[in-house]
Design a protein around this motif. Structure first.
Motif, mmCIF file in Angstrom:
data_model
loop_
_atom_site.group_PDB
_atom_site.id
_atom_site.type_symbol
_atom_site.label_atom_id
_atom_site.label_comp_id
_atom_site.label_asym_id
_atom_site.label_seq_id
_atom_site.Cartn_x
_atom_site.Cartn_y
_atom_site.Cartn_z
ATOM 1 N N ASN A 109 0.824 -1.206 0.000
ATOM 2 C CA ASN A 109 0.000 0.000 0.000
ATOM 3 C C ASN A 109 0.858 1.256 0.000
ATOM 4 O OD1 ASN A 109 -2.395 -1.439 -0.021
ATOM 5 N ND2 ASN A 109 -2.650 -1.388 2.197
ATOM 6 N N MET A 110 1.887 1.266 0.866
ATOM 7 C CA MET A 110 2.734 2.452 0.957
ATOM 8 C C MET A 110 3.495 2.686 -0.348
ATOM 9 S SD MET A 110 2.174 3.729 3.998
ATOM 10 C CE MET A 110 0.478 3.228 3.637
ATOM 11 N N SER A 111 3.904 1.618 -0.998
ATOM 12 C CA SER A 111 4.695 1.764 -2.229
ATOM 13 C C SER A 111 3.890 2.389 -3.361
ATOM 14 C CB SER A 111 5.250 0.406 -2.672
ATOM 15 O OG SER A 111 4.212 -0.450 -3.116
ATOM 16 N N LYS A 112 2.557 2.300 -3.286
ATOM 17 C CA LYS A 112 1.730 2.909 -4.316
ATOM 18 C C LYS A 112 1.933 4.419 -4.351
ATOM 19 C CE LYS A 112 -1.831 -0.679 -4.201
ATOM 20 N NZ LYS A 112 -3.232 -1.012 -3.840
ATOM 21 N N GLY A 113 2.173 4.998 -3.175
ATOM 22 C CA GLY A 113 2.420 6.429 -3.127
ATOM 23 C C GLY A 113 3.708 6.834 -3.811
ATOM 24 N N LEU A 114 4.622 5.896 -3.939
ATOM 25 C CA LEU A 114 5.905 6.175 -4.571
ATOM 26 C C LEU A 114 5.920 5.853 -6.051
ATOM 27 C CD1 LEU A 114 8.268 4.644 -1.842
ATOM 28 C CD2 LEU A 114 7.678 7.056 -2.152
ATOM 29 N N THR A 115 5.042 4.955 -6.487
ATOM 30 C CA THR A 115 5.158 4.437 -7.849
ATOM 31 C C THR A 115 4.007 4.786 -8.778
ATOM 32 O OG1 THR A 115 4.131 2.350 -7.158
ATOM 33 C CG2 THR A 115 6.538 2.484 -7.056
ATOM 34 N N GLU A 116 2.800 5.021 -8.245
ATOM 35 C CA GLU A 116 1.655 5.249 -9.115
ATOM 36 C C GLU A 116 1.572 6.711 -9.542
ATOM 37 O OE1 GLU A 116 -1.953 3.707 -7.505
ATOM 38 O OE2 GLU A 116 -1.241 1.631 -7.577
ATOM 39 N N ALA A 117 1.263 6.923 -10.791
ATOM 40 C CA ALA A 117 1.223 8.276 -11.358
ATOM 41 C C ALA A 117 0.190 9.158 -10.667
ATOM 42 C CB ALA A 117 0.927 8.187 -12.847
ATOM 43 N N SER A 118 -0.880 8.560 -10.175
ATOM 44 C CA SER A 118 -1.956 9.344 -9.559
ATOM 45 C C SER A 118 -1.517 10.038 -8.274
ATOM 46 C CB SER A 118 -3.160 8.444 -9.274
ATOM 47 O OG SER A 118 -2.808 7.384 -8.405
ATOM 48 N N TRP A 119 -0.402 9.588 -7.690
ATOM 49 C CA TRP A 119 0.091 10.178 -6.450
ATOM 50 C C TRP A 119 1.202 11.197 -6.688
ATOM 51 C CZ3 TRP A 119 -2.194 9.872 -1.867
ATOM 52 C CH2 TRP A 119 -3.129 8.852 -1.665
ATOM 53 N N ARG A 120 1.493 11.492 -7.921
ATOM 54 C CA ARG A 120 2.604 12.393 -8.213
ATOM 55 C C ARG A 120 2.166 13.861 -8.169
ATOM 56 N NH1 ARG A 120 6.612 12.405 -13.583
ATOM 57 N NH2 ARG A 120 8.028 14.009 -12.781
ATOM 58 N N GLY A 121 3.006 14.696 -7.552
ATOM 59 C CA GLY A 121 2.796 16.132 -7.584
ATOM 60 C C GLY A 121 2.236 16.712 -6.312
ATOM 61 N N GLY A 122 2.846 17.794 -5.836
ATOM 62 C CA GLY A 122 2.322 18.546 -4.707
ATOM 63 C C GLY A 122 2.422 17.822 -3.382
ATOM 64 N N PHE A 123 1.509 18.170 -2.473
ATOM 65 C CA PHE A 123 1.423 17.549 -1.156
ATOM 66 C C PHE A 123 0.218 16.634 -1.121
ATOM 67 C CE2 PHE A 123 -0.767 18.064 3.055
ATOM 68 C CZ PHE A 123 -0.026 17.096 3.716
ATOM 69 N N ARG A 124 0.416 15.418 -0.641
ATOM 70 C CA ARG A 124 -0.664 14.422 -0.591
ATOM 71 C C ARG A 124 -0.751 13.804 0.802
ATOM 72 N NH1 ARG A 124 -2.170 12.876 -5.754
ATOM 73 N NH2 ARG A 124 -1.280 14.272 -7.311
ATOM 74 N N VAL A 125 -1.952 13.409 1.184
ATOM 75 C CA VAL A 125 -2.191 12.633 2.408
ATOM 76 C C VAL A 125 -2.712 11.275 1.991
ATOM 77 C CG1 VAL A 125 -3.496 12.468 4.554
ATOM 78 C CG2 VAL A 125 -2.684 14.700 3.753
ATOM 79 N N MET A 126 -2.098 10.194 2.509
ATOM 80 C CA MET A 126 -2.465 8.839 2.102
ATOM 81 C C MET A 126 -2.894 8.008 3.299
ATOM 82 S SD MET A 126 -0.395 6.245 -0.409
ATOM 83 C CE MET A 126 0.736 5.530 0.776
ATOM 84 N N SER A 127 -4.034 7.340 3.176
ATOM 85 C CA SER A 127 -4.578 6.498 4.236
ATOM 86 C C SER A 127 -3.901 5.131 4.229
ATOM 87 C CB SER A 127 -6.084 6.326 4.026
ATOM 88 O OG SER A 127 -6.324 5.443 2.941
ATOM 89 N N PRO A 128 -4.125 4.313 5.260
ATOM 90 C CA PRO A 128 -3.534 2.965 5.291
ATOM 91 C C PRO A 128 -3.926 2.082 4.112
ATOM 92 C CG PRO A 128 -4.296 3.572 7.467
ATOM 93 C CD PRO A 128 -4.791 4.639 6.537
ATOM 94 N N SER A 129 -5.066 2.354 3.491
ATOM 95 C CA SER A 129 -5.504 1.553 2.350
ATOM 96 C C SER A 129 -5.078 2.161 1.018
ATOM 97 C CB SER A 129 -7.030 1.397 2.384
ATOM 98 O OG SER A 129 -7.665 2.664 2.359
ATOM 99 N N ALA A 130 -4.156 3.119 1.077
ATOM 100 C CA ALA A 130 -3.613 3.775 -0.125
ATOM 101 C C ALA A 130 -4.671 4.570 -0.877
ATOM 102 C CB ALA A 130 -2.947 2.765 -1.043
ATOM 103 N N THR A 131 -5.619 5.136 -0.133
ATOM 104 C CA THR A 131 -6.582 6.062 -0.708
ATOM 105 C C THR A 131 -6.278 7.461 -0.192
ATOM 106 O OG1 THR A 131 -8.135 5.633 1.097
ATOM 107 C CG2 THR A 131 -8.384 4.313 -0.901
ATOM 108 N N ALA A 132 -6.819 8.461 -0.857
ATOM 109 C CA ALA A 132 -6.534 9.838 -0.482
ATOM 110 C C ALA A 132 -7.129 10.174 0.882
ATOM 111 C CB ALA A 132 -7.085 10.785 -1.536
ATOM 112 N N GLY A 133 -6.311 10.757 1.734
ATOM 113 C CA GLY A 133 -6.772 11.228 3.028
ATOM 114 C C GLY A 133 -6.928 12.734 3.021
ATOM 115 N N VAL A 134 -7.313 13.297 4.153
ATOM 116 C CA VAL A 134 -7.520 14.733 4.243
ATOM 117 C C VAL A 134 -6.778 15.281 5.460
ATOM 118 C CG1 VAL A 134 -9.756 14.676 3.084
ATOM 119 C CG2 VAL A 134 -9.654 14.432 5.573
#
Length: 223
Positions: free
Chosen positions: A172-197
């Motif tokens: 799950n954590m590696s998705k934040g490093l490898t998937e294009a949808s997580w690229r750019g700016g500041f992001r918050v990621m939940s334990p299930s690799a979905t967008a957090g707030v």
């Protein structure tokens, strides 16, 4: 990793030895139940590991990260694994930003998570060609809690029978490093690799206050 001077030394070695650095991941921490425990640099050990040290690492490694990004042509991401999207805001930023008077385990946890959000957001503004992610691993079957008293440690180990496998968390954590949808700016990621707030208290004014405080603490520690 709890001493800023050590982090400077390690970062200097990395900058001298690595031609590039695409992914920078921080997960250092401690689960001790004791109160405020200052290092020789005057920073609480828990918050030094969970927040101040991570920000010092990032600031020290920014030249190498920018060199790697090459004007945004290469994908460079920084991830701080702590409590993205699951912590509360620390409510005493104005009166006790460093938790010198009202330190507690909940306050230290919320402050570290809140400050990670604010600082990574600030870093993303200053470094738009890089990606900054604050993620939460969730409850995982690891050695977490090894500093606890024996009875509490046994309780944690029993609860971990129902926790997430380390391999699942890592995926799950590696998705934040490898998937294009997580690229750019500041992001918050939940334990299930979905967008957090972020929390409602995450405002530009608080972000600047915490960032300036962080720079002051790091400067004081390094002196």
């Amino acid at each position: 990793a709890s001493l800023m001077k050590n982090i400077t030394t390690v970062s200097t070695t990395l900058k001298d030895s690595l031609p590039k650095l695409h992914y920078c991941v921080f997960a250092q921490g401690v689960a001790a139940l004791n109160g405020r425990d200052e290092t020789v640099e005057g920073i609480d050990r828990k918050t030094a590991l969970h927040y101040y040290g991570r920000m010092h690492f990032i600031r020290e490694l920014l030249p190498l990260l920018h060199k790697t990004a090459n004007g945004g042509e290469e994908d460079v991401r920084v991830m701080s694994i702590l409590s993205g999207g699951v912590h509360s805001a620390y409510g005493d930023v104005d009166k006790d930003i460093e938790l010198k008077s009202n330190f507690s385990i909940p306050n230290a946890a919320n402050a570290a998570g809140f400050y990670n959000d604010l600082a990574l957001d600030r870093l993303s503004i200053d470094n738009p060609q890089l990606t900054f992610i604050h993620s939460a691993p969730g409850f995982v079957r690891t050695a977490w809690g090894s500093e606890f008293p024996a009875p509490l440690k046994l309780l944690v180990r029993f609860a971990q029978l129902f926790a997430m496998a380390p391999e699942t968390c890592a995926e799950n954590m590696s998705k934040g490093l490898t998937e294009a949808s997580w690229r750019g700016g500041f992001r918050v990621m939940s334990p299930s690799a979905t967008a957090g707030v972020t929390t409602a208290a995450h405002t530009p004014e608080v972000r600047e206050k915490v960032w300036q405080h962080t720079l002051e603490v790091l400067q004081r520690a390094l002196q």
